[in-house]
Design an enzyme around this catalytic site. Structure first.
Site, mmCIF file in Angstrom:
data_model
loop_
_atom_site.group_PDB
_atom_site.id
_atom_site.type_symbol
_atom_site.label_atom_id
_atom_site.label_comp_id
_atom_site.label_asym_id
_atom_site.label_seq_id
_atom_site.Cartn_x
_atom_site.Cartn_y
_atom_site.Cartn_z
ATOM 1 N N LYS A 75 64.712 -8.530 -25.632
ATOM 2 C CA LYS A 75 65.500 -7.023 -25.197
ATOM 3 C C LYS A 75 66.875 -7.322 -25.084
ATOM 4 O O LYS A 75 67.315 -8.076 -24.088
ATOM 5 C CB LYS A 75 64.669 -6.228 -24.418
ATOM 6 C CG LYS A 75 65.086 -4.817 -23.991
ATOM 7 C CD LYS A 75 64.422 -4.063 -23.074
ATOM 8 C CE LYS A 75 64.990 -2.505 -23.093
ATOM 9 N NZ LYS A 75 64.058 -2.026 -22.001
ATOM 10 N N SER A 132 62.590 2.148 -23.878
ATOM 11 C CA SER A 132 63.751 1.717 -24.433
ATOM 12 C C SER A 132 63.511 0.279 -24.969
ATOM 13 O O SER A 132 64.435 -0.330 -25.694
ATOM 14 C CB SER A 132 64.812 1.334 -23.233
ATOM 15 O OG SER A 132 64.319 0.515 -22.271
ATOM 16 N N SER A 156 58.951 2.222 -20.408
ATOM 17 C CA SER A 156 59.923 1.350 -21.515
ATOM 18 C C SER A 156 59.067 0.507 -22.432
ATOM 19 O O SER A 156 59.561 -0.013 -23.271
ATOM 20 C CB SER A 156 61.017 0.706 -20.874
ATOM 21 O OG SER A 156 61.961 1.819 -20.834
#
Length: 412
Positions: A75, A132, A156
């Site tokens: 990420k 996210s 997320s």
């Protein structure tokens, strides 16, 4: 791990082939890099590709680790010293680059952004993959990599898993150590998403345990031993521990907003076909609309008024007690992971309520896992399975029992 319409190998199968010498880590990495180059112009899941670094890692790999040669995405903006990253690499996994996430400061983070384009969902290019952990979810669902890292402070990991038809697991708070140690608000648990739940379980185990950067993390969590492997047949039962049917409470929503009828129907139908005992138990939770923003501010160093912090603590304590009472009557609580299917790729601000079922369990710190329950209008529906604090293996055992195998998405 070949790119194409067929279902890619699991991370465990990739590692086994690399360890046996049937295929080299370099071959696996090249296949993943090729898939990334072909699909990123369509899905926009890459923040940055690190082809040279991935090749160097493949060449020097000692193929003995549990994730030997397994490509994965990191990420974006994950610190390089993050325990989840260093431990996966130590286990033989090879990062091929960084995946998109939401822009900082957005009200709702259920989207991805590479600086010029929104990340797209491989099930429908007009839809968001969630966030996210957006780019990682899109790449995993599209078969580019079997695993991607992320963190979960408000869904997320679970929201993109739900939108993209894959698995996302937020362990009990502290299950995976974080580079910044224990945050003041205590919302975020690092973790992984994957195309295969057992891959996610293995990677979480590898990443778990105390660390010098986060000595308050929980002890190492070994991979649970399930009595029998999951099967596609509802008639086949398998359990962790004693031979009995799991007791399940279902709630279509945990807040003021209702789940979309199509989402609710898919989860209810899946539960009705499974070999579980549905139990009706009372559950009265305080809304997290006040608590979550305060705890998030504390986590991010913004501070909070004493009255607001005390109110957030009251909400957390009340909900923990209410859930403890529920778990005296049932093994797990099941909800839709999100109240809707994937929204438009640029409509995240209009769809902030979609995360309602996830926020609750960031505030309380319970283990929660999202797995596919089916499709509604051609888009994935995720179901969230929640267990008592520390009972991660129970949540995962029931999730393995309930999950279904979706067909590959149209964009692969």
């Amino acid at each position: 791990m070949a790119f194409g319409p067929r279902r890619p190998m699991t991370a465990r199968a990739v590692a086994e082939q690399v360890r046996s010498g049937a295929v080299s880590a370099r071959e696996i990495v090249e296949s993943a890099l090729q898939a990334a180059r072909e699909l990123d112009p369509v899905l926009h899941f890459l923040d940055e590709l690190d082809a040279d670094g991935a090749r160097r890692a493949a060449e020097r790999l000692e193929p003995g680790g549990p994730l030997a040669g397994v490509p994965f995405l990191i990420k974006a903006r994950t610190p390089p010293e993050s325990p989840i990253l260093t431990r996966l690499v130590a286990g033989g996994a090879i990062p091929i680059g960084w995946a998109t996430r939401a822009r900082p400061g957005a009200v709702s983070l259920t989207f991805g952004w590479n600086g010029t384009e929104y990340t797209r969902n491989p099930w429908d290019l007009t839809r968001s993959p969630g966030g996210s952990t957006a780019g990682g979810a899109a790449a995993v669902a599209a078969g580019v990599v079997p695993l991607a890292t992320g963190g979960d402070s408000g869904g997320s990991l679970r929201i993109p898993a739900s939108f993209c038809g894959i698995a996302g697991f937020k362990g009990t708070y502290g299950r995976v150590p974080r580079p910044g140690g224990r945050a003041l608000g205590g919302l975020t648990t690092a973790g992984v998403i994957g195309a295969d739940l057992d891959d996610v379980i293995l990677a979480t185990s590898i990443a778990s345990g105390p660390h010098r950067l986060d000595p308050t993390a929980l002890p190492h969590w070994p991979v649970p031993v399930f009595e029998n492997p999951p099967t596609k047949s509802d008639a086949d039962s398998w359990l962790v521990g004693s031979q009995r049917r799991w007791r399940v409470a279902y709630r279509s929503t945990l807040g003021a907003s209702a789940a979309d009828p199509g989402v609710d129907r898919v989860v209810r139908e899946r539960l009705s076909r499974a070999d579980v005992e549905l139990v009706d138990v009372p559950l009265e939770l305080e809304s997290t609309e006040e608590a979550w923003p305060v705890l998030s501010d504390l986590d991010n160093g913004r501070g909070a008024e004493a009255a607001a912090a005390n109110r957030a603590r009251f909400i957390r304590d009340h909900n923990n007690t209410a859930l403890a009472d529920v778990f005296t009557a049932v093994d797990v609580l099941v909800t839709p992971t999100t109240l809707t299917v994937a929204h438009g790729y640029d409509q995240h601000e209009q769809n902030i309520i979609t995360a309602d079922p996830c926020w609750i369990f960031n505030v309380t710190g319970h283990p929660a896992v999202s797995v596919p329950a089916g499709l509604s209008d051609g888009l994935p529906v995720g179901m969230q399975v929640v267990a008592p604090h520390g009972a991660d293996e129970i949540a995962l055992a029931v999730a393995r029992r309930l999950q279904i195998e979706l067909p590959p998405p149209p964009v692969r």
